[in-house]
Design a protein around this motif. Structure first.
Motif: not given
Length: 118
Positions: A1-26
């Motif tokens: 997987m290319g680095s741009d696709k990986i970064r986009e996936l990380v962004k989606k994971i971050y957003e999903a965790l944030s939407n579920k009110k995860a604490l202190n996402i890093k």
């Protein structure tokens, strides 16, 4: 997987965790430190139900992005879940276990990624 696709996936994971009110996402970029993965995403849950919801949210993101296989260590009632998707490893903790294991300190040579830069 290319680095741009990986970064986009990380962004989606971050957003999903944030939407579920995860604490202190890093997000830690570890590409220059190891071949194990490119990114760690670390988040805390305030209770077992939230831990399960966070895991489900990450699973859904991965499934929607065509990634159906990953190694999961721990169970939904565990105090630490490790979700290994090769390029991205997601660590979900209870607040107490997160302080105990302190992955941010262990991986301090990695680059902390600002969520706005994802």
């Amino acid at each position: 997987m290319g680095s741009d696709k990986i970064r986009e996936l990380v962004k989606k994971i971050y957003e999903a965790l944030s939407n579920k009110k995860a604490l202190n996402i890093k997000v830690i970029d570890i590409t220059k430190l190891t071949v194990v993965a490119d990114y760690f995403v670390i988040a805390s849950a305030s209770n077992p139900l939230q831990m399960a919801a966070l895991q489900d949210a990450v699973d859904e993101v991965m499934y929607k992005n065509g990634i159906t296989t990953g190694r999961i260590e721990g169970k939904k009632d565990s105090t630490w879940l490790l979700m290994d998707y090769q390029d991205v490893i997601v660590h979900l903790f209870t607040e107490q276990d997160r302080k105990f294991y302190d992955l941010e300190r262990i991986w301090q040579d990695g680059v902390m990624v600002d969520p706005d830069e994802l």
